[in-house]
Motif scaffolding. Sequence first.
Motif, PDB file in Angstrom:
ATOM      1  N   THR A 221       3.214  16.640   9.615  1.00 45.68           N
ATOM      2  CA  THR A 221       3.668  15.265   9.386  1.00 45.68           C
ATOM      3  C   THR A 221       3.593  14.448  10.670  1.00 45.68           C
ATOM      4  OG1 THR A 221       5.166  16.012   7.634  1.00 45.68           O
ATOM      5  CG2 THR A 221       5.598  13.855   8.602  1.00 45.68           C
ATOM      6  N   HIS A 222       4.010  15.050  11.768  1.00 39.22           N
ATOM      7  CA  HIS A 222       3.935  14.354  13.065  1.00 39.22           C
ATOM      8  C   HIS A 222       2.482  14.083  13.452  1.00 39.22           C
ATOM      9  CE1 HIS A 222       4.943  13.230  17.169  1.00 39.22           C
ATOM     10  NE2 HIS A 222       4.083  14.137  17.613  1.00 39.22           N
ATOM     11  N   ASP A 225       1.144  11.065  11.562  1.00 37.97           N
ATOM     12  CA  ASP A 225       1.639   9.802  12.133  1.00 37.97           C
ATOM     13  C   ASP A 225       0.942   9.488  13.453  1.00 37.97           C
ATOM     14  OD1 ASP A 225       3.367   9.560   9.999  1.00 37.97           O
ATOM     15  OD2 ASP A 225       5.059  10.482  11.050  1.00 37.97           O
ATOM     16  N   ASP A 242      -0.184  -1.511   8.049  1.00 36.82           N
ATOM     17  CA  ASP A 242      -0.536  -0.253   7.420  1.00 36.82           C
ATOM     18  C   ASP A 242      -1.957  -0.334   6.881  1.00 36.82           C
ATOM     19  OD1 ASP A 242      -0.244   2.332   6.660  1.00 36.82           O
ATOM     20  OD2 ASP A 242       0.927   1.922   4.855  1.00 36.82           O
TER      21      ASP A 242
END
Length: 447
Positions: A221-222, A225, A242
């Motif tokens: 997940t990191h 990002d 976004d």
Amino acid sequence: MRLRVFWLMAPVLMLAVNPARADSGQPAYTLQQTLDYALENNPELGVLQARIEQADAQLGEALAAFYPQIKASLSYLHSDNPSQAFAMIIAQRRLDFAKGDGYFNHPGGVDNYRPEVSASYALFRGGQDYYRKQAAEWGIETAELEKTATRHQLIDNVTATYYGYWAAQDAHAVSQRSIEAVQAQLGQSRTRFEAGTLLKSDVLSLEVQLAEAQDAEIQATHAIDMAKAMLKTLMGLPAAQDFALATPLEQNLPETPAGFEVLLDQALRQHPGLQAAQKRVAIAEKQLDMAEAGHLPRADAFVSYGSDSQDLAYSTRRDNVTAGVTLEVDVFSGFATQEKIKHAEHAVTAAREAARQMRLQVENQVKTAHLKLLEALSRERVTAVAVRAAEEALRLVNEQRNAGVVTVTRYIEAEVARDKARTRDIAARYDALRADAALKLATGFWN
């Protein structure tokens, strides 16, 4: 400033590229669209384009020395000094000898207006203007080559980060599937442990496996990002905006590269960074020629046309023309010319050393990328075999587990071995694609 992929992305770039779908409702960028957007909007390329235009303007300034310089002026003088006053009276064509000595000694205050147009032309400056023009022309070429080098680096970074994003997405999906599978097994194992049909060690092994899968999900997940944030920076997008990425198509492995000597020769001929360094050497040499030309004489031609009057009234009876040539040479300038030459000589030395350093860097980049590509291709051939073996082993262990012959721990071990084999194979495939891109960057292949 060169574009560099952040070190924090290294774990992501070691992962695989696996297709995934973009979020619905958002425009999805393909790799090519991402590259086009970055090349259009990255601020560093905008800075370099401005430098090209600045260098073009400097060339215009250098070329101005080859044209005559024309000026228009208007001056006003008032004086009762006899010598200056009578000079103005004579220039105004109104000298009267009949007024006597008193008039010559005491002319009173005299006003003089002089509108004038003058032109000058540099006949010879020791070649300084020519050297300056050549240096400015090469300055434009250098700025264009620097932009090309930065453009190549941007393509390499965007490509790596784009695939790194999908690698992280794949890692995240794998970790979620692992969590679901281990949680299901853990629930059954706890029930069997409470019933006394399973050892505590088997439950603990599953709990460890669950923690590892959850840790992998957090890291994935990191990484997602981080990859998305880096793409925004490379594309020139604000952090709050976004965007979505389109699923990348599966790519074939790159072909085995040519020999190192062939690749190095290609790099030395067309690497934009090396070409820019060589141009900077040529510019420094021309600037040295300019400094040495300070010892040579300078010749200028000039002409002026004007009219002197008391009240700005123009008359062809009062106009005058002055023309001439001046020749000058610096006999002693306080050693300024010598110091300029020393400064230019040191600049040439620095430029040559910088070019030599750039050549060594290019050689190292080509060698490193060449070796990494060969290594990754070899690894992929080995890991592909390992994946097939691990999948077959898991299938057999699963059959044995269903028959009650092996423990759940053995099944988990086989599944972990299969996942590791897949990860190594995917990493090898991605490393090959990444090394191929780095080899293109090192050899200046991209247009």
